[in-house]
Design a protein around this motif. Structure first.
Motif, PDB file in Angstrom:
ATOM      1  N   LYS A   1     -14.277  -2.152   0.127  1.00 23.76           N
ATOM      2  CA  LYS A   1     -13.667  -1.584   1.074  1.00 23.76           C
ATOM      3  C   LYS A   1     -12.693  -2.560   1.494  1.00 23.76           C
ATOM      4  CE  LYS A   1     -15.318  -0.308   5.790  1.00 23.76           C
ATOM      5  NZ  LYS A   1     -16.444   0.097   6.640  1.00 23.76           N
ATOM      6  N   VAL A   2     -11.701  -2.056   2.037  1.00 17.45           N
ATOM      7  CA  VAL A   2     -10.431  -2.576   2.421  1.00 17.45           C
ATOM      8  C   VAL A   2      -9.938  -1.947   3.711  1.00 17.45           C
ATOM      9  CG1 VAL A   2      -8.122  -3.728   1.920  1.00 17.45           C
ATOM     10  CG2 VAL A   2      -9.870  -3.419   0.141  1.00 17.45           C
ATOM     11  N   TYR A   3      -9.937  -2.903   4.727  1.00 15.38           N
ATOM     12  CA  TYR A   3      -9.297  -2.182   6.091  1.00 15.38           C
ATOM     13  C   TYR A   3      -7.822  -2.073   5.837  1.00 15.38           C
ATOM     14  CZ  TYR A   3     -13.969  -2.654   8.351  1.00 15.38           C
ATOM     15  OH  TYR A   3     -15.049  -2.520   8.964  1.00 15.38           O
TER      16      TYR A   3
ATOM     17  N   ILE B   1      -4.226  -5.143   5.220  1.00 10.31           N
ATOM     18  CA  ILE B   1      -3.505  -5.044   3.830  1.00 10.31           C
ATOM     19  C   ILE B   1      -2.027  -5.774   4.218  1.00 10.31           C
ATOM     20  CG2 ILE B   1      -2.044  -3.772   2.313  1.00 10.31           C
ATOM     21  CD1 ILE B   1      -4.468  -1.430   2.543  1.00 10.31           C
ATOM     22  N   LEU B   2      -1.721  -6.708   3.734  1.00 14.82           N
ATOM     23  CA  LEU B   2      -0.219  -7.622   3.650  1.00 14.82           C
ATOM     24  C   LEU B   2       0.899  -6.804   2.977  1.00 14.82           C
ATOM     25  CD1 LEU B   2      -1.454 -11.195   3.055  1.00 14.82           C
ATOM     26  CD2 LEU B   2      -1.101  -9.970   5.357  1.00 14.82           C
ATOM     27  N   TYR B   3       0.573  -6.323   1.459  1.00 16.72           N
ATOM     28  CA  TYR B   3       1.302  -5.747   0.789  1.00 16.72           C
ATOM     29  C   TYR B   3       0.754  -5.235  -0.504  1.00 16.72           C
ATOM     30  CZ  TYR B   3       1.966 -10.236  -1.800  1.00 16.72           C
ATOM     31  OH  TYR B   3       1.833 -11.372  -2.468  1.00 16.72           O
TER      32      TYR B   3
ATOM     33  N   THR C   1      -4.591  -8.930   0.578  1.00 15.90           N
ATOM     34  CA  THR C   1      -4.868  -9.237   2.255  1.00 15.90           C
ATOM     35  C   THR C   1      -4.812 -10.759   2.204  1.00 15.90           C
ATOM     36  OG1 THR C   1      -7.261  -9.361   1.695  1.00 15.90           O
ATOM     37  CG2 THR C   1      -6.292  -7.349   1.966  1.00 15.90           C
ATOM     38  N   GLN C   2      -5.143 -11.217   3.426  1.00 16.51           N
ATOM     39  CA  GLN C   2      -5.210 -12.660   3.683  1.00 16.51           C
ATOM     40  C   GLN C   2      -6.230 -13.164   2.842  1.00 16.51           C
ATOM     41  OE1 GLN C   2      -3.113 -13.821   6.355  1.00 16.51           O
ATOM     42  NE2 GLN C   2      -3.624 -15.785   5.287  1.00 16.51           N
ATOM     43  N   ASN C   3      -7.385 -12.818   2.460  1.00 15.16           N
ATOM     44  CA  ASN C   3      -8.286 -13.262   1.721  1.00 15.16           C
ATOM     45  C   ASN C   3      -8.592 -12.774   0.259  1.00 15.16           C
ATOM     46  OD1 ASN C   3      -8.641 -15.129   3.643  1.00 15.16           O
ATOM     47  ND2 ASN C   3      -9.941 -13.801   4.798  1.00 15.16           N
TER      48      ASN C   3
ATOM     49  N   GLN D   1       5.085 -15.329   1.232  1.00 21.34           N
ATOM     50  CA  GLN D   1       5.382 -14.823   0.024  1.00 21.34           C
ATOM     51  C   GLN D   1       6.897 -14.289   0.225  1.00 21.34           C
ATOM     52  OE1 GLN D   1       3.673 -15.294  -2.968  1.00 21.34           O
ATOM     53  NE2 GLN D   1       2.679 -16.450  -2.110  1.00 21.34           N
ATOM     54  N   LYS D   2       7.621 -14.546  -0.761  1.00 19.34           N
ATOM     55  CA  LYS D   2       9.022 -14.065  -0.838  1.00 19.34           C
ATOM     56  C   LYS D   2       9.035 -12.508  -1.767  1.00 19.34           C
ATOM     57  CE  LYS D   2      13.769 -14.993  -1.933  1.00 19.34           C
ATOM     58  NZ  LYS D   2      14.842 -16.355  -2.330  1.00 19.34           N
ATOM     59  N   LEU D   3       9.424 -11.693  -1.209  1.00 21.02           N
ATOM     60  CA  LEU D   3       9.277 -10.466  -1.929  1.00 21.02           C
ATOM     61  C   LEU D   3      10.877  -9.741  -1.813  1.00 21.02           C
ATOM     62  CD1 LEU D   3       5.996  -8.676  -0.112  1.00 21.02           C
ATOM     63  CD2 LEU D   3       6.352 -10.297  -2.159  1.00 21.02           C
ATOM     64  N   PRO D   4      11.141  -9.088  -2.965  1.00 19.28           N
ATOM     65  CA  PRO D   4      12.330  -8.450  -3.128  1.00 19.28           C
ATOM     66  C   PRO D   4      12.509  -7.378  -2.192  1.00 19.28           C
ATOM     67  CG  PRO D   4      11.040  -7.884  -5.058  1.00 19.28           C
ATOM     68  CD  PRO D   4      10.369  -8.843  -4.161  1.00 19.28           C
ATOM     69  N   LEU D   5      13.718  -7.254  -1.647  1.00 16.57           N
ATOM     70  CA  LEU D   5      14.186  -6.156  -0.817  1.00 16.57           C
ATOM     71  C   LEU D   5      15.156  -5.309  -1.712  1.00 16.57           C
ATOM     72  CD1 LEU D   5      14.278  -4.275   1.533  1.00 16.57           C
ATOM     73  CD2 LEU D   5      15.921  -5.720   2.849  1.00 16.57           C
ATOM     74  N   GLY D   6      15.008  -4.282  -2.444  1.00 15.49           N
ATOM     75  CA  GLY D   6      15.713  -3.582  -3.294  1.00 15.49           C
ATOM     76  C   GLY D   6      16.744  -3.066  -2.612  1.00 15.49           C
ATOM     77  N   ARG D   7      17.956  -2.837  -3.241  1.00 12.58           N
ATOM     78  CA  ARG D   7      19.029  -2.343  -2.696  1.00 12.58           C
ATOM     79  C   ARG D   7      19.234  -0.761  -2.118  1.00 12.58           C
ATOM     80  NH1 ARG D   7      24.327  -2.715  -6.585  1.00 12.58           N
ATOM     81  NH2 ARG D   7      23.530  -4.903  -6.520  1.00 12.58           N
TER      82      ARG D   7
END
Length: 229
Positions: A138-140, A144-146, A158-160, A208-214
């Protein structure tokens, strides 16, 4: 619960503070004699409940409510019962207390506010269930972060927790609310509420560094601007 008082009469403030001290779960953050000062405070320090007089020296309590973008639960405390009908047109008003009111009546109003806050929190705690190795997790949704896609798998962060399932990112882009979750790259969906910072080509969540697509930059900017309103 945290509350603030907006009341221009000091004796009335004292009564409210005495009532608040009798309620263990109610904490007073600050008290103000004008709505303008209270509004500036709320921009920096959110409160759960506002105890609000209507007849204030700068603007009326009713007008004050209309200026707050995300108003807390409001309990009106006033000597003017004739404004009750108009005030209840505003959905954030929980109760209307006419001075002088007893502690029992005050406690009833606080209980109403607490019930409404609890109901809202439960409504926000929507959950998803992920089947991983024949075990249901179960995930609230709010936690969810990403979500990251890698070939036939998607991983929920998630955080954990870090949970991977055989699935497609496209499916979750359709399931999750677009007001909260946006796709920023062919391999990433993010929770917009969890953004720490962003630049022209990167979004940072939980360090965390996530890419932002064009191809996603325009929709990302629109979502960011919409979330500010």
């Amino acid at each position: 619960m945290n509350c603030i008082i907006i009341e221009d009469e000091i004796p009335a403030q004292r009564i409210l503070k005495n009532y608040i001290r009798k309620i263990p779960d109610l904490n007073i953050l600050a008290s103000f004699q004008t709505a303008t000062l209270a509004n500036e405070y709320l921009k920096q320090e959110p409160a759960d409940v506002v105890l609000l007089d209507i007849n204030l020296p700068d603007i009326s309590g009713i007008d004050f409510i209309k200026t707050v973008k995300k108003p807390p639960q409001i309990i009106i405390t006033t000597a003017y019962p004739e404004f009750a009908v108009d005030s209840f047109e505003l959905t954030t008003i929980v109760d209307y207390l006419v001075k002088p009111f007893s502690f029992d009546r005050f406690l009833k109003a606080i209980s109403k506010a607490e019930n409404r806050i609890n109901h809202q929190e439960k409504a926000q705690k929507k959950a998803i269930f992920l089947n991983i190795d024949k075990t249901i997790h179960k995930v609230y949704v709010e936690d969810i972060l990403y979500i990251e896609s890698d070939r036939n798998y998607v991983t929920f962060f998630t955080q954990n927790k870090k949970l991977s399932v055989i699935d497609s990112l496209k499916k979750w882009a359709e399931i999750l609310s677009p007001k909260q979750f946006i796709q920023i790259h062919k391999s990433y969906i993010i929770n917009i509420k969890k953004i720490e910072k962003y630049s022209g080509s990167s979004v940072f969540i939980n360090k965390q560094k996530l890419p932002l697509g064009r191809t996603y930059k325009n929709s990302f900017s629109e979502s960011i601007n919409s979330s500010k309103n």
